[in-house]
Motif scaffolding. Structure first.
Motif, PDB file in Angstrom:
ATOM      1  N   SER A 237       0.717  -0.969   0.226  1.00  0.00           N
ATOM      2  CA  SER A 237      -0.783   0.161  -0.013  1.00  0.00           C
ATOM      3  C   SER A 237       0.453   1.236   0.046  1.00  0.00           C
ATOM      4  CB  SER A 237      -1.198   0.175   0.745  1.00  0.00           C
ATOM      5  OG  SER A 237      -1.491   0.936   1.553  1.00  0.00           O
ATOM      6  N   VAL A 238       2.219   1.104   0.741  1.00  0.00           N
ATOM      7  CA  VAL A 238       2.694   2.358   1.105  1.00  0.00           C
ATOM      8  C   VAL A 238       3.486   2.450  -0.592  1.00  0.00           C
ATOM      9  CG1 VAL A 238       4.835   3.601   2.141  1.00  0.00           C
ATOM     10  CG2 VAL A 238       2.638   2.617   3.260  1.00  0.00           C
ATOM     11  N   ALA A 239       3.849   1.468  -0.769  1.00  0.00           N
ATOM     12  CA  ALA A 239       5.118   1.086  -2.780  1.00  0.00           C
ATOM     13  C   ALA A 239       3.882   2.173  -3.208  1.00  0.00           C
ATOM     14  CB  ALA A 239       5.196  -0.546  -2.070  1.00  0.00           C
ATOM     15  N   ALA A 240       2.959   2.134  -3.437  1.00  0.00           N
ATOM     16  CA  ALA A 240       1.692   2.115  -4.900  1.00  0.00           C
ATOM     17  C   ALA A 240       1.131   3.390  -4.313  1.00  0.00           C
ATOM     18  CB  ALA A 240      -0.092   1.755  -3.965  1.00  0.00           C
ATOM     19  N   GLY A 241       1.691   4.152  -3.164  1.00  0.00           N
ATOM     20  CA  GLY A 241       1.542   5.570  -2.985  1.00  0.00           C
ATOM     21  C   GLY A 241       0.193   6.309  -1.597  1.00  0.00           C
ATOM     22  N   LEU A 242      -0.250   5.554  -1.087  1.00  0.00           N
ATOM     23  CA  LEU A 242      -1.082   5.503   0.193  1.00  0.00           C
ATOM     24  C   LEU A 242      -0.162   5.841   1.240  1.00  0.00           C
ATOM     25  CD1 LEU A 242      -2.908   4.204  -1.955  1.00  0.00           C
ATOM     26  CD2 LEU A 242      -4.158   3.904   0.061  1.00  0.00           C
ATOM     27  N   ASP A 243      -0.503   7.240   2.093  1.00  0.00           N
ATOM     28  CA  ASP A 243       0.220   7.119   3.377  1.00  0.00           C
ATOM     29  C   ASP A 243      -0.199   6.104   4.376  1.00  0.00           C
ATOM     30  OD1 ASP A 243      -2.096   8.076   4.817  1.00  0.00           O
ATOM     31  OD2 ASP A 243      -1.636  10.264   3.856  1.00  0.00           O
ATOM     32  N   LEU A 244       0.938   6.547   5.542  1.00  0.00           N
ATOM     33  CA  LEU A 244       0.270   5.897   6.413  1.00  0.00           C
ATOM     34  C   LEU A 244      -1.511   5.459   7.132  1.00  0.00           C
ATOM     35  CD1 LEU A 244       1.475   3.463   8.972  1.00  0.00           C
ATOM     36  CD2 LEU A 244       1.624   5.603  10.296  1.00  0.00           C
ATOM     37  N   TRP A 245      -1.742   6.263   6.921  1.00  0.00           N
ATOM     38  CA  TRP A 245      -3.120   6.876   7.424  1.00  0.00           C
ATOM     39  C   TRP A 245      -3.637   6.521   6.416  1.00  0.00           C
ATOM     40  CZ3 TRP A 245      -3.089   6.699  12.584  1.00  0.00           C
ATOM     41  CH2 TRP A 245      -2.147   7.946  13.053  1.00  0.00           C
ATOM     42  N   GLN A 246      -3.739   6.039   5.452  1.00  0.00           N
ATOM     43  CA  GLN A 246      -4.623   6.178   4.168  1.00  0.00           C
ATOM     44  C   GLN A 246      -4.632   3.834   4.271  1.00  0.00           C
ATOM     45  OE1 GLN A 246      -3.078   7.914   1.212  1.00  0.00           O
ATOM     46  NE2 GLN A 246      -4.361   9.166   0.767  1.00  0.00           N
ATOM     47  N   THR A 247      -2.885   3.515   4.216  1.00  0.00           N
ATOM     48  CA  THR A 247      -3.278   2.309   4.809  1.00  0.00           C
ATOM     49  C   THR A 247      -3.769   2.124   5.941  1.00  0.00           C
ATOM     50  OG1 THR A 247      -0.794   2.452   3.272  1.00  0.00           O
ATOM     51  CG2 THR A 247      -1.449   0.747   5.013  1.00  0.00           C
ATOM     52  N   MET A 248      -3.863   2.231   6.723  1.00  0.00           N
ATOM     53  CA  MET A 248      -4.682   1.363   8.505  1.00  0.00           C
ATOM     54  C   MET A 248      -6.149   1.530   8.041  1.00  0.00           C
ATOM     55  SD  MET A 248      -1.940   0.680   9.864  1.00  0.00           S
ATOM     56  CE  MET A 248      -3.334   0.329  11.134  1.00  0.00           C
ATOM     57  N   ALA A 249      -6.517   2.770   7.288  1.00  0.00           N
ATOM     58  CA  ALA A 249      -7.836   3.462   7.017  1.00  0.00           C
ATOM     59  C   ALA A 249      -8.273   2.093   6.102  1.00  0.00           C
ATOM     60  CB  ALA A 249      -8.140   4.349   6.164  1.00  0.00           C
ATOM     61  N   LEU A 250      -7.909   1.305   5.206  1.00  0.00           N
ATOM     62  CA  LEU A 250      -8.199   0.677   4.660  1.00  0.00           C
ATOM     63  C   LEU A 250      -8.263  -0.426   5.195  1.00  0.00           C
ATOM     64  CD1 LEU A 250      -6.712   0.873   1.155  1.00  0.00           C
ATOM     65  CD2 LEU A 250      -8.597   1.234   1.042  1.00  0.00           C
ATOM     66  N   SER A 251      -7.340  -1.088   5.866  1.00  0.00           N
ATOM     67  CA  SER A 251      -6.834  -2.112   6.654  1.00  0.00           C
ATOM     68  C   SER A 251      -8.635  -1.711   8.132  1.00  0.00           C
ATOM     69  CB  SER A 251      -5.951  -1.978   7.328  1.00  0.00           C
ATOM     70  OG  SER A 251      -4.956  -2.914   6.455  1.00  0.00           O
ATOM     71  N   ALA A 252      -8.379  -1.586   8.851  1.00  0.00           N
ATOM     72  CA  ALA A 252      -9.429  -1.069   9.859  1.00  0.00           C
ATOM     73  C   ALA A 252     -10.854  -1.013   8.970  1.00  0.00           C
ATOM     74  CB  ALA A 252      -9.402   0.531  10.934  1.00  0.00           C
ATOM     75  N   LEU A 253     -11.452   0.269   7.742  1.00  0.00           N
ATOM     76  CA  LEU A 253     -13.071   0.002   7.464  1.00  0.00           C
ATOM     77  C   LEU A 253     -12.949  -0.704   6.223  1.00  0.00           C
ATOM     78  CD1 LEU A 253     -12.829   4.450   7.976  1.00  0.00           C
ATOM     79  CD2 LEU A 253     -13.688   2.812   8.687  1.00  0.00           C
ATOM     80  N   LEU A 254     -12.079  -1.321   5.315  1.00  0.00           N
ATOM     81  CA  LEU A 254     -12.466  -1.668   4.247  1.00  0.00           C
ATOM     82  C   LEU A 254     -12.465  -3.789   4.912  1.00  0.00           C
ATOM     83  CD1 LEU A 254     -14.082  -2.607   1.180  1.00  0.00           C
ATOM     84  CD2 LEU A 254     -11.367  -2.390   0.871  1.00  0.00           C
ATOM     85  N   PHE A 255     -11.190  -3.537   5.384  1.00  0.00           N
ATOM     86  CA  PHE A 255     -11.349  -5.049   6.029  1.00  0.00           C
ATOM     87  C   PHE A 255     -11.512  -6.336   5.209  1.00  0.00           C
ATOM     88  CE2 PHE A 255     -12.221  -8.414   9.913  1.00  0.00           C
ATOM     89  CZ  PHE A 255     -10.923  -8.721  10.271  1.00  0.00           C
ATOM     90  N   SER A 256     -10.819  -6.168   4.348  1.00  0.00           N
ATOM     91  CA  SER A 256     -11.597  -7.604   3.295  1.00  0.00           C
ATOM     92  C   SER A 256     -10.644  -7.221   2.080  1.00  0.00           C
ATOM     93  CB  SER A 256     -12.872  -7.168   2.631  1.00  0.00           C
ATOM     94  OG  SER A 256     -12.650  -8.397   1.783  1.00  0.00           O
ATOM     95  N   GLY A 257      -8.691  -8.121   2.794  1.00  0.00           N
ATOM     96  CA  GLY A 257      -7.904  -8.544   2.219  1.00  0.00           C
ATOM     97  C   GLY A 257      -7.714  -8.594   0.999  1.00  0.00           C
ATOM     98  N   ALA A 258      -8.718  -9.136  -0.450  1.00  0.00           N
ATOM     99  CA  ALA A 258      -8.553  -9.735  -1.444  1.00  0.00           C
ATOM    100  C   ALA A 258      -9.016  -7.629  -2.148  1.00  0.00           C
ATOM    101  CB  ALA A 258      -9.550 -10.497  -1.888  1.00  0.00           C
ATOM    102  N   SER A 259      -9.924  -7.529  -1.337  1.00  0.00           N
ATOM    103  CA  SER A 259     -10.470  -5.768  -1.576  1.00  0.00           C
ATOM    104  C   SER A 259      -9.528  -5.417  -1.766  1.00  0.00           C
ATOM    105  CB  SER A 259     -11.584  -5.015  -0.916  1.00  0.00           C
ATOM    106  OG  SER A 259     -12.842  -6.211  -1.928  1.00  0.00           O
ATOM    107  N   GLN A 260      -9.084  -5.045  -0.519  1.00  0.00           N
ATOM    108  CA  GLN A 260      -7.786  -4.336  -0.017  1.00  0.00           C
ATOM    109  C   GLN A 260      -5.946  -4.501  -1.358  1.00  0.00           C
ATOM    110  OE1 GLN A 260      -8.029  -4.713   4.554  1.00  0.00           O
ATOM    111  NE2 GLN A 260      -6.361  -3.986   4.165  1.00  0.00           N
ATOM    112  N   PHE A 261      -6.309  -5.810  -1.638  1.00  0.00           N
ATOM    113  CA  PHE A 261      -5.217  -5.642  -2.652  1.00  0.00           C
ATOM    114  C   PHE A 261      -5.497  -5.019  -3.815  1.00  0.00           C
ATOM    115  CE2 PHE A 261      -3.197  -8.972   0.835  1.00  0.00           C
ATOM    116  CZ  PHE A 261      -1.614  -8.306   0.997  1.00  0.00           C
ATOM    117  N   ALA A 262      -6.483  -5.662  -4.334  1.00  0.00           N
ATOM    118  CA  ALA A 262      -7.148  -4.841  -5.310  1.00  0.00           C
ATOM    119  C   ALA A 262      -7.086  -3.464  -6.137  1.00  0.00           C
ATOM    120  CB  ALA A 262      -9.431  -5.413  -5.509  1.00  0.00           C
TER     121      ALA A 262
END
Length: 195
Positions: free
Chosen positions: A36-61
């Motif tokens: 996620s960080v390598a794709a250009g998202l910052d730490l807070w965006q990465t953590m928000a995806l994990s906490a709020l979306l919380f669906s691995g395949a969707s997050q990787f997509a």
């Protein structure tokens, strides 16, 4: 009518399953954080995806599409399509959990592949509920902690596949489902799903 309590030994057995799936799946969050960080998202965006979306395949997509230069709309559409399966899981899980009112919110959030698999692998209703909540919570906590670790240390860890983290979650999932493949029908469904 309240369901009978689980014997202590059985309760510990289910909790061991929950934790083992949580550890295997959670560890894979390291690679999500780094990607996620390598794709250009910052730490807070990465953590928000994990906490709020919380669906691995969707997050990787989402991070895969962003890394490839795709639009936010394409990332949301793709991750939503991948997440539809969780809604289908919810149909079965709602019958097992019998959650009412505001309890439906955390139940819906924790309805993922792993919590569903552990829940339906149990025989007793009390074990099914414990398996669902125990797995959902352990995966949520460990996934988010390892996402944070991956986002902070990033590429210093190297390729997560080198450590076998890409195979840990699918292996745990298969180990849970394997004992249920006793009949020709269940084997056929499993083969069709694999294809």
């Amino acid at each position: 009518m309240p369901s009978p309590q689980l014997a202590e030994e059985r309760r510990k057995e289910v909790l061991r399953q929950c934790l083992s799936v949580g550890v295997a799946t959670g560890a894979y969050g390291i690679s999500f954080g780094a990607l996620s960080v390598a794709a250009g998202l910052d730490l807070w965006q990465t953590m928000a995806l994990s906490a709020l979306l919380f669906s691995g395949a969707s997050q990787f997509a989402v991070v895969g599409i962003i890394a490839a230069g795709g639009s936010g709309a394409a990332a949301v559409a793709t991750s939503s399509l991948l997440g539809l399966r969780n809604g289908l899981y919810g149909l079965q899980i709602s019958r097992l959990l019998r959650v009412r009112g505001l309890g439906r919110v955390p139940a819906a959030h924790l309805t993922i592949d792993e919590s569903t698999a552990v829940a339906i692998a149990q025989q007793e209703p009390a074990a099914q509920r414990l398996g669902f909540w125990g797995t959902g919570l352990s995966v949520f906590v460990l996934w988010n902690l390892s996402t944070l670790l991956g986002a902070v240390v990033g590429n210093a860890l190297g390729d997560p596949r080198r450590y076998g983290l890409d195979a840990a979650a699918p292996a745990a999932f298969c180990a849970l489902l394997w004992p249920r493949l006793k009949t020709g029908d269940t084997r056929t469904v499993a083969a069709a799903a694999a294809v």
